[in-house]
Design a protein around this motif. Structure first.
Motif, PDB file in Angstrom:
ATOM      1  N   GLU A 467       0.818  -1.214   0.000  1.00  0.00           N
ATOM      2  CA  GLU A 467       0.000   0.000   0.000  1.00  0.00           C
ATOM      3  C   GLU A 467       0.853   1.265   0.000  1.00  0.00           C
ATOM      4  O   GLU A 467       0.441   2.299  -0.521  1.00  0.00           O
ATOM      5  CB  GLU A 467      -0.941   0.008   1.209  1.00  0.00           C
ATOM      6  N   ALA A 618      -7.916   3.473   3.954  1.00  0.00           N
ATOM      7  CA  ALA A 618      -7.399   2.832   2.736  1.00  0.00           C
ATOM      8  C   ALA A 618      -8.552   2.473   1.805  1.00  0.00           C
ATOM      9  O   ALA A 618      -8.476   2.689   0.584  1.00  0.00           O
ATOM     10  CB  ALA A 618      -6.588   1.591   3.086  1.00  0.00           C
ATOM     11  N   LEU A 656      -0.325   6.213   1.406  1.00  0.00           N
ATOM     12  CA  LEU A 656      -1.090   5.255   0.610  1.00  0.00           C
ATOM     13  C   LEU A 656      -0.876   5.553  -0.878  1.00  0.00           C
ATOM     14  O   LEU A 656      -1.594   6.340  -1.476  1.00  0.00           O
ATOM     15  CB  LEU A 656      -2.579   5.343   0.969  1.00  0.00           C
ATOM     16  N   ARG A 658      -0.216   2.874  -3.453  1.00  0.00           N
ATOM     17  CA  ARG A 658      -0.505   1.822  -4.420  1.00  0.00           C
ATOM     18  C   ARG A 658      -1.855   1.960  -5.105  1.00  0.00           C
ATOM     19  O   ARG A 658      -1.994   1.658  -6.299  1.00  0.00           O
ATOM     20  CB  ARG A 658      -0.435   0.455  -3.748  1.00  0.00           C
ATOM     21  N   ALA A 659      -2.881   2.372  -4.394  1.00  0.00           N
ATOM     22  CA  ALA A 659      -4.223   2.430  -4.979  1.00  0.00           C
ATOM     23  C   ALA A 659      -4.246   3.265  -6.251  1.00  0.00           C
ATOM     24  O   ALA A 659      -5.017   2.975  -7.176  1.00  0.00           O
ATOM     25  CB  ALA A 659      -5.205   2.999  -3.950  1.00  0.00           C
TER      26      ALA A 659
END
Length: 778
Positions: A467, A618, A656, A658-659
């Motif tokens: 993440e 997240a 955060l 990666r999203a």
């Protein structure tokens, strides 16, 4: 001048006190051309320390003098070596410990056999040729008393002089050992100070066979009983239990199992060994004490042998009526309830677990720190699973003093794991990662890299690393977790590892990540994990553009059914808020992929309300990015930019990253359109995070390349213009191919040329750029 070499064999036979000064003179007062080679079964008296410091001595051990696989293969010859194979040659070396005489005998026997592999499997220290050799060449030279000493010595797996004297109960034990060492009779030292020894494996096999035929049962049992007593006094627990069981001394075995049970099970010293001991004890007709029985159930639970654990728990509960007094009965009742709630927890029946916890807390008198701490940890886990993070943390604060009192790396590792999971579910992955890695380092140091709790810590930490965009670190952690993946105790801890694995998967079915292997892993867990895995896989397939495979997986689990109706093993999965959330987010991903944007918008609105109440940042970030994607597709660019700005602000606080990789098209479209830039953020941390994000997505590089070309846009061909119009309708590549009667390969080729002319990287950016340039109808 050529070197002079002096060979001195059996130097230990020289007992002249002047030997030490002679050796010192030969070593330190001669030139470099003199070489000394000597053999001895004892350390010669000379200045060893000085010789080693000056690099003048090299000790060759018995292991180096033995034959290795290469030498054994040469002795056997090419035909015989090929017939038995490399693995069996290695097994020969291990079995004989490189003993040349034994290997030579094996070579003779194997060469005369029609089935050498079968013959090899039966070959041991009891082979008739080995027995004949040892009897005629070794044993015959010993006195009857020394032979009987050796037969009793063989009962000991390894030994010191003290153990020999006590266990064999022979005043001449030291003299016999000295004699054997001087004669170099199959005595192998286990430490550099030569305080502990063992017999050569094949020699011991021969002696044990002889002992079974020669020693009376009572004499054999007496040696083993005394060995157990000696080892217990020195807290050499493993050998003590082994000897007591070998002696079939049920009273002493039961006493030892009670004494060591918490150490071997609670602190994960060797859970499987404890199970094996208990089963051997049971086979001998022993009756477990309450303490060892309690930890035996725990051991079965830790090994995920839940059915056996429930049976043993019922047997333990039956002992309630045998309790001597009220206090003992109350204590045993609490311990049985503790085990029962943990069985419910580990078999994923969280609602049942919480019911037992409530009753246990009503009865808790605080007398057992481990149980008091463990039950509160279980309560915290259940609360975290419902996303009641504040309540979970308050409970963990009450658990801390108990586990600090208990101590031990395993107990403290659970504290770090539970608190790390709580932070990870909140979306605070950076702080969770720090907590988890600190605990992982302690567990690895104290329990070893393969410890069960270490695998769980690595699984959750790998998710946090993914993440944060630390993909190399995530892979490193998964390399630790994957070989021991099935040692995870709880479904949710395993789920973190699976999610990390799938988010790193590039869709290559022949790569190191095997989907079928992962499916096999999840089948050994309670059924919720298999459904969670399918949802995670569907989401990853959508990101990779494999919509058909994603749809097939969705049909297989009936994803479009009502989550309230999903039930496995007699309980509703809707009772797990985390599962319900994953189920709905997976449906949302498929809706967006199918261009069902209106329905997706309604689902986003409902989920956004739930996630905000739960405080799961997240997942909220993913929902904001999904909503921004829907807005772009519906032409609501300003709303999309607002949503993306909020997403970046949320992500910047928690690392955060990666999203955004999964929503690269949306981010690139909005950046290219000028709707969002680093200037959109008031805080420096947020603008820097946005710039880092653009570098990660290579959006900045594309923009720079576009600037260098002067922003020139190529003119689409008629076919490319047709495809551009079809893109705007939301058709997939396969649907465009069917509509235009082109192959899908041709469609992809035309689109690749179109993207190059428009200087974009995806269809969303192509549509946005085309609108801006007036290439599409308003």
């Amino acid at each position: 001048m050529p070197p002079t070499i002096i060979f001195l064999d059996n130097l230990n036979a020289c007992i002249d006190p002047r030997l030490a000064s002679v050796l010192d003179s030969l070593i330190f007062r001669t030139g470099a051309s003199l070489r000394l080679v000597w053999s001895s079964t004892a350390e010669p008296e000379f200045n060893v320390g000085r010789a080693r410091l000056e690099g003048l001595v090299r000790q060759v051990s018995d292991r180096e003098l033995g034959l290795g696989p290469k030498e054994v293969a040469e002795l056997l010859g090419s035909d015989l070596s090929k017939a038995i194979g490399e693995a069996e040659i290695a097994a020969m070396v291990k079995r004989t410990e490189g003993w040349p005489a034994a290997i030579r005998l094996m070579q003779i026997v194997l060469s005369e056999s029609d089935k050498p592999l079968d013959t090899l499997a039966d070959f041991s220290g009891t082979d008739e040729d080995i027995v004949s050799l040892l009897k005629r060449q070794v044993m015959v030279r010993f006195s009857v008393e020394l032979q009987r000493f050796l037969l009793r010595l063989a009962l000991l797996r390894n030994f010191t002089r003290g153990l020999c004297r006590y266990a064999i109960d022979n005043l001449a034990a030291s003299d016999y050992l000295n004699f054997l060492l001087r004669r170099n009779v199959f005595m192998i030292p286990l430490d550099r100070n030569r305080e502990r020894y063992r017999l050569h494996n094949m020699f011991r096999e021969f002696l044990l066979t002889e002992a079974a035929q020669t020693l009376a049962d009572g004499e054999r049992a007496a040696v083993l009983r005394r060995a157990a007593q000696w080892c217990e006094a020195r807290q050499e627990w493993h050998d003590a239990v082994d000897y007591a069981l070998a002696a079939e001394d049920l009273a002493h075995s039961g006493h030892l199992l009670n004494a060591i049970s918490s150490h071997y099970v609670r602190e994960q010293h060797d859970v499987q060994q404890f199970i094996d001991w208990v089963q051997s004890f049971d086979a001998l007709g022993g009756v477990l004490g309450v303490e060892s029985h309690f930890w035996y159930v725990w051991a079965l639970v830790f090994k995920r042998r839940y059915q056996a654990g429930r049976r043993e728990l019922d047997r333990l509960a039956s002992k309630l009526s045998e309790a001597a007094n009220f206090e003992e009965k109350e204590n045993l009742t609490l311990r049985v309830m503790h085990l029962r709630l943990c069985l419910e927890l580990f078999t994923d029946r969280l609602a049942d677990c919480e019911q037992v916890i409530v009753r246990w807390l009503e009865l808790d008198n605080g007398s057992d720190a481990y149980s008091s701490g463990s039950v509160r940890c279980a309560q915290s886990i259940c609360l975290t699973a419902r996303f009641e993070f504040r309540h979970s943390r308050r409970v963990m604060l009450t658990a801390h003093p108990y586990f600090l009192d208990v101590g031990g790396p395993y107990s403290l590792g659970w504290i770090g794991l539970i608190e790390g999971v709580t932070a990870a579910l909140e979306g605070n992955v950076a702080s969770a990662y720090r907590e988890l890695m600190a605990s992982f380092s302690r567990v690895k140091r104290d329990l070893g890299a393969d410890a069960q709790i270490g695998c769980s810590l690595a699984c959750v930490a790998s998710y946090c690393a993914v993440e944060m965009g630390e993909l190399a670190e995530a892979r490193r952690l998964l390399a630790v977790a994957m070989p021991n993946f099935q040692s995870n105790v709880l479904v949710d801890h395993a789920a973190f590892g699976l999610e990390a694995i799938l988010k790193l998967w590039d869709g290559d079915i022949s790569g190191e990540i095997s989907i079928e292997r992962l499916r096999a892993w999840v089948r050994s867990y309670p059924p919720r994990l298999a459904l969670m895995f399918s949802c995670m896989l569907i989401q990853r397939l959508v990101v990779l553009g494999e919509l058909e495979q994603a749809e097939a997986e969705a049909r297989a689990i009936n994803l479009y059914g009502d989550v309230l109706s999903v039930e496995v093993a007699g309980y509703a999965l809707s009772d797990h808020p985390g599962f319900s959330s994953l189920w709905m987010s997976t449906r949302l991903q498929l809706m967006i992929a199918r261009h069902q944007f209106r329905s997706a918008s309604l689902l986003v609105a409902r989920q956004m309300t739930v996630l905000k109440a739960e405080g799961r940042h997240a997942r909220l970030l993913e929902l904001e990015l999904a909503s921004a994607t829907i807005s772009v597709q519906l032409g609501k660019v300003e709303l999309a930019a607002k949503l993306l700005t909020g997403a970046v602000r949320r992500a910047a606080q928690r690392r955060l990253l990666r999203a955004f990789l999964d929503y690269r098209d949306t981010v690139e479209t909005l950046v290219r359109s000028g709707c969002i830039s680093a200037r959109s953020f008031a805080l420096r941390d947020e603008s820097e995070f946005f710039e880092e994000l653009c570098r990660l997505l290579r959006i900045g590089e594309v923009e720079e390349a576009h600037s260098r070309t002067g922003g020139e846009i190529g003119t689409p061909t008629q076919r490319e213009a047709e495809l551009l119009s079809l893109l705007e309708t939301g058709l997939s590549n396969a649907e465009i191919a069917s509509y235009t009667n082109l192959s899908i390969t041709t469609v992809k080729w035309h689109l690749k040329n179109l993207y190059k002319k428009l200087d974009v990287g995806n269809r969303a950016a192509a549509i946005a750029t085309a609108r801006k340039l007036g290439l599409l109808a308003k």
